[in-house]
Structures are given as structure tokens and as C-alpha cells.
Scaffold this motif. Structure first.
Motif, PDB file in Angstrom:
ATOM      1  N   ALA A   1       0.801  -1.131   0.035  1.00  0.00           N
ATOM      2  CA  ALA A   1      -0.061   0.171   0.067  1.00  0.00           C
ATOM      3  C   ALA A   1       0.887   1.300  -0.045  1.00  0.00           C
ATOM      4  O   ALA A   1       0.333   2.319  -0.493  1.00  0.00           O
ATOM      5  CB  ALA A   1      -1.193   0.039   1.047  1.00  0.00           C
ATOM      6  N   VAL A   2       2.067   1.094   0.583  1.00  0.00           N
ATOM      7  CA  VAL A   2       3.013   2.151   0.612  1.00  0.00           C
ATOM      8  C   VAL A   2       4.110   2.204  -0.593  1.00  0.00           C
ATOM      9  O   VAL A   2       4.366   3.498  -1.026  1.00  0.00           O
ATOM     10  CB  VAL A   2       3.464   2.390   2.126  1.00  0.00           C
ATOM     11  CG1 VAL A   2       4.554   3.661   2.185  1.00  0.00           C
ATOM     12  CG2 VAL A   2       2.397   2.594   3.227  1.00  0.00           C
ATOM     13  N   LEU A   3       4.535   0.895  -0.679  1.00  0.00           N
ATOM     14  CA  LEU A   3       5.694   0.982  -1.421  1.00  0.00           C
ATOM     15  C   LEU A   3       5.516   0.710  -2.839  1.00  0.00           C
ATOM     16  O   LEU A   3       6.162   0.863  -3.625  1.00  0.00           O
ATOM     17  CB  LEU A   3       6.865   0.189  -0.850  1.00  0.00           C
ATOM     18  CG  LEU A   3       7.494   0.358   0.541  1.00  0.00           C
ATOM     19  CD1 LEU A   3       8.495  -0.768   0.720  1.00  0.00           C
ATOM     20  CD2 LEU A   3       8.171   1.750   0.306  1.00  0.00           C
ATOM     21  N   GLY A   4       4.367   0.174  -2.944  1.00  0.00           N
ATOM     22  CA  GLY A   4       3.787  -0.417  -4.470  1.00  0.00           C
ATOM     23  C   GLY A   4       4.204  -1.817  -4.599  1.00  0.00           C
ATOM     24  O   GLY A   4       5.041  -2.411  -3.606  1.00  0.00           O
ATOM     25  N   LYS A   5       3.677  -2.309  -5.331  1.00  0.00           N
ATOM     26  CA  LYS A   5       3.822  -3.630  -5.873  1.00  0.00           C
ATOM     27  C   LYS A   5       5.339  -3.893  -6.419  1.00  0.00           C
ATOM     28  O   LYS A   5       5.875  -3.090  -7.066  1.00  0.00           O
ATOM     29  CB  LYS A   5       3.008  -4.344  -6.892  1.00  0.00           C
ATOM     30  CG  LYS A   5       1.468  -4.510  -6.414  1.00  0.00           C
ATOM     31  CD  LYS A   5       0.704  -5.301  -7.374  1.00  0.00           C
ATOM     32  CE  LYS A   5      -0.922  -5.471  -6.676  1.00  0.00           C
ATOM     33  NZ  LYS A   5      -0.715  -6.410  -5.603  1.00  0.00           N
ATOM     34  N   GLY A   6       6.125  -5.028  -6.125  1.00  0.00           N
ATOM     35  CA  GLY A   6       7.474  -5.063  -6.399  1.00  0.00           C
ATOM     36  C   GLY A   6       8.345  -4.879  -5.341  1.00  0.00           C
ATOM     37  O   GLY A   6       9.614  -4.606  -5.949  1.00  0.00           O
ATOM     38  N   PHE A   7       8.030  -4.336  -4.298  1.00  0.00           N
ATOM     39  CA  PHE A   7       9.190  -3.914  -3.525  1.00  0.00           C
ATOM     40  C   PHE A   7       9.874  -5.144  -2.908  1.00  0.00           C
ATOM     41  O   PHE A   7       9.487  -6.292  -3.276  1.00  0.00           O
ATOM     42  CB  PHE A   7       8.714  -3.241  -2.061  1.00  0.00           C
ATOM     43  CG  PHE A   7       7.908  -4.375  -1.493  1.00  0.00           C
ATOM     44  CD1 PHE A   7       8.458  -5.304  -0.318  1.00  0.00           C
ATOM     45  CD2 PHE A   7       6.359  -4.634  -1.557  1.00  0.00           C
ATOM     46  CE1 PHE A   7       7.696  -6.140   0.543  1.00  0.00           C
ATOM     47  CE2 PHE A   7       5.770  -5.648  -0.855  1.00  0.00           C
ATOM     48  CZ  PHE A   7       6.392  -6.214   0.132  1.00  0.00           C
ATOM     49  N   TYR A   8      11.171  -4.779  -2.508  1.00  0.00           N
ATOM     50  CA  TYR A   8      12.265  -6.180  -2.350  1.00  0.00           C
ATOM     51  C   TYR A   8      12.538  -5.931  -0.891  1.00  0.00           C
ATOM     52  O   TYR A   8      12.774  -4.598  -0.235  1.00  0.00           O
ATOM     53  CB  TYR A   8      12.999  -6.063  -3.151  1.00  0.00           C
ATOM     54  CG  TYR A   8      14.110  -5.094  -3.489  1.00  0.00           C
ATOM     55  CD1 TYR A   8      15.209  -4.967  -2.587  1.00  0.00           C
ATOM     56  CD2 TYR A   8      13.848  -3.888  -4.133  1.00  0.00           C
ATOM     57  CE1 TYR A   8      16.045  -4.027  -3.005  1.00  0.00           C
ATOM     58  CE2 TYR A   8      14.774  -2.806  -4.306  1.00  0.00           C
ATOM     59  CZ  TYR A   8      15.671  -3.030  -3.473  1.00  0.00           C
ATOM     60  OH  TYR A   8      16.850  -2.004  -3.779  1.00  0.00           O
ATOM     61  N   LEU A   9      12.987  -7.135  -0.056  1.00  0.00           N
ATOM     62  CA  LEU A   9      13.807  -6.989   1.219  1.00  0.00           C
ATOM     63  C   LEU A   9      15.208  -6.524   0.980  1.00  0.00           C
ATOM     64  O   LEU A   9      15.997  -7.280   0.283  1.00  0.00           O
ATOM     65  CB  LEU A   9      13.638  -8.254   1.679  1.00  0.00           C
ATOM     66  CG  LEU A   9      14.198  -8.336   2.998  1.00  0.00           C
ATOM     67  CD1 LEU A   9      13.482  -7.468   4.038  1.00  0.00           C
ATOM     68  CD2 LEU A   9      14.279  -9.998   3.591  1.00  0.00           C
ATOM     69  N   GLY A  10      15.436  -5.165   1.353  1.00  0.00           N
ATOM     70  CA  GLY A  10      16.667  -4.789   1.171  1.00  0.00           C
ATOM     71  C   GLY A  10      17.746  -5.316   2.076  1.00  0.00           C
ATOM     72  O   GLY A  10      19.042  -5.448   1.663  1.00  0.00           O
ATOM     73  N   SER A  11      17.488  -5.733   3.572  1.00  0.00           N
ATOM     74  CA  SER A  11      18.245  -6.228   4.548  1.00  0.00           C
ATOM     75  C   SER A  11      17.332  -6.779   5.730  1.00  0.00           C
ATOM     76  O   SER A  11      16.118  -6.285   5.957  1.00  0.00           O
ATOM     77  CB  SER A  11      19.019  -5.012   5.124  1.00  0.00           C
ATOM     78  OG  SER A  11      18.442  -4.149   5.803  1.00  0.00           O
ATOM     79  N   PHE A  12      17.921  -7.616   6.293  1.00  0.00           N
ATOM     80  CA  PHE A  12      17.507  -8.288   7.443  1.00  0.00           C
ATOM     81  C   PHE A  12      18.458  -8.515   8.441  1.00  0.00           C
ATOM     82  O   PHE A  12      19.386  -9.449   8.093  1.00  0.00           O
ATOM     83  CB  PHE A  12      16.749  -9.434   6.925  1.00  0.00           C
ATOM     84  CG  PHE A  12      15.873 -10.041   8.015  1.00  0.00           C
ATOM     85  CD1 PHE A  12      16.088 -10.870   9.015  1.00  0.00           C
ATOM     86  CD2 PHE A  12      14.200  -9.454   8.059  1.00  0.00           C
ATOM     87  CE1 PHE A  12      14.977 -11.215  10.023  1.00  0.00           C
ATOM     88  CE2 PHE A  12      13.285  -9.979   8.803  1.00  0.00           C
ATOM     89  CZ  PHE A  12      13.671 -11.014  10.021  1.00  0.00           C
TER      90      PHE A  12
END
Length: 200
Positions: free
Chosen positions: A42-53
Motif C-alpha cells: 500500500a505504501v511502497l507499491g507492488k514489487g518492493f523487495y527486502l533490502g536487508s534483514f
């Protein structure tokens, strides 16, 4: 719920029951995907990715006096990547967020054990806080700006509140939100995992 109200401070939701300790990364992400992904999309849009964990452990430290605790908070005041290095990340109140941070509480987070303090509404300012003089080389701020840092710190000190919750909660906030590293004054570590979710 409108994006602005949802992320004006933070949203702490109980996603995971942590019975018997921390879960494996894959299990945690699979169990929370259905509830967390709609918020991120809802905030980043579809297709966001996990940058770090990464791990987020705050060990107890009862050696610091009040002045030293305040100094640690003051020197650690920041916004998260990529906003900490930009003098003007976004026009105030405009533009789309680039990152959402999620802190997964593996232990309870309290004011006493160093729950992360965040400043409500600071993501709307369109810039990171001016770093403390000792931290300028790390954050890329202009030299000789003690007055602006003092103003930012005063605003943070007045308005910031620690994020608190129970083991199993997930704290969701925008990367632009001003926050700091707190001090753990208890006898046990405060443990969490921090994920950075990035818009494409």
C-alpha cells in the motif's frame, strides 16, 4: 486507513507468536507475509523487495549516568538509509516513501530496556535530522551546524516516544522517520530483527 495516519508515528501489530524463542528467517517471513505484505504494498507499491534483514540486540548497560544516556541518544539521532545522507530527501509532505523499516520484537520492548524512540510526524519534514558534531563525517552533514543540530535534538527530545510492545509484535515505520538508539537499563538483552523494505 490513510497512509499518512497509518505511518505518522508507527504501527505495532502482533503478527507472530514466538513460542520457544526466535523463528528461522524463512518461517517468520512465510508466517507474516499475508498480513505484512498488504501494508508494504500500500505504501511502497507492488514489487518492493527486502533490502536487508539483520539482528538488533541491545545489551544491558547500567554503567551510564543520565548525562551519558542523553548523549548517546543525541549522537545516534538519525533517519534510515538512504535518507541519512541527503540534506533534502524529499519536499516536505510530498513524494512517495522509498523504504519501510520493520522491527520484529523477539523480546518485549519497553521504555526501560531501550524501546526505539521515534518522533511522530518527522517523516513529513523532508530531511534527516542534522547529526551531532561528532557524527558529521559518518552522516555527511555540513560542518559548523551546531545550532541546527541543537534545534533538531530539542524537537526530538520534546516529542519522541519509545516504541513498546510484546515479543511477537512487529513495528512498522517509514525510513524517513527520525529515531535514535536507546539505552537498556535492565539486566537482560532486548532482541529484535530489523528489515528494510525498498520500493523499486
Amino acid at each position: 486507513m490513510p497512509k499518512d495516519s497509518l505511518f505518522s508515528l508507527y504501527c505495532s501489530l502482533r503478527f507472530v507468536e514466538l513460542d520457544g524463542g526466535p523463528q528461522l528467517l524463512g518461517e517468520v517471513l512465510e508466517r507474516t507475509d499475508d498480513r505484512l505484505s498488504p501494508i508494504l504494498e500500500a505504501v511502497l507499491g507492488k514489487g518492493f523487495y527486502l533490502g536487508s534483514f539483520q539482528s538488533l540486540t541491545l545489551d544491558p548497560d547500567d554503567t551510564l549516568g543520565l548525562a551519558q544516556r542523553n548523549l548517546q541518544l543525541k549522537e545516534s539521532l538519525h533517519a534510515d538509509y538512504p535518507f541519512y545522507s541527503a540534506e533534502q530527501s524529499l519536499p516536505a509532505g510530498k513524494g512517495s516513501p522509498f523504504t519501510i523499516q520493520c522491527i520484529w520484537f523477539l523480546t518485549d520492548f519497553t521504555a526501560e530496556n531501550g524501546g526505539t524512540p521515534l518522533l511522530r510526524g518527522s517523516h513529513r519534514l523532508g530531511r534527516p535530522p542534522i547529526p551531532a558534531p561528532t557524527d558529521r563525517s559518518a552522516r555527511g552533514s555540513a560542518a559548523g551546524d551546531e545550532a541546527r543540530h541543537a534545534q533538531d535534538w530539542a524537537a526530538f527530545e520534546r516529542g519522541a516516544r519509545p516504541a513498546t510492545g510484546s515479543a511477537g509484535d512487529v513495528l512498522v515505520y517509514l525510513g524517513q522517520c527520525w529515531h535514535a538508539v536507546n539505552v537498556n537499563t535492565t539486566t537482560t538483552p532486548r532482541v529484535g530483527k530489523l528489515s528494510t523494505n525498498v520500493a523499486i
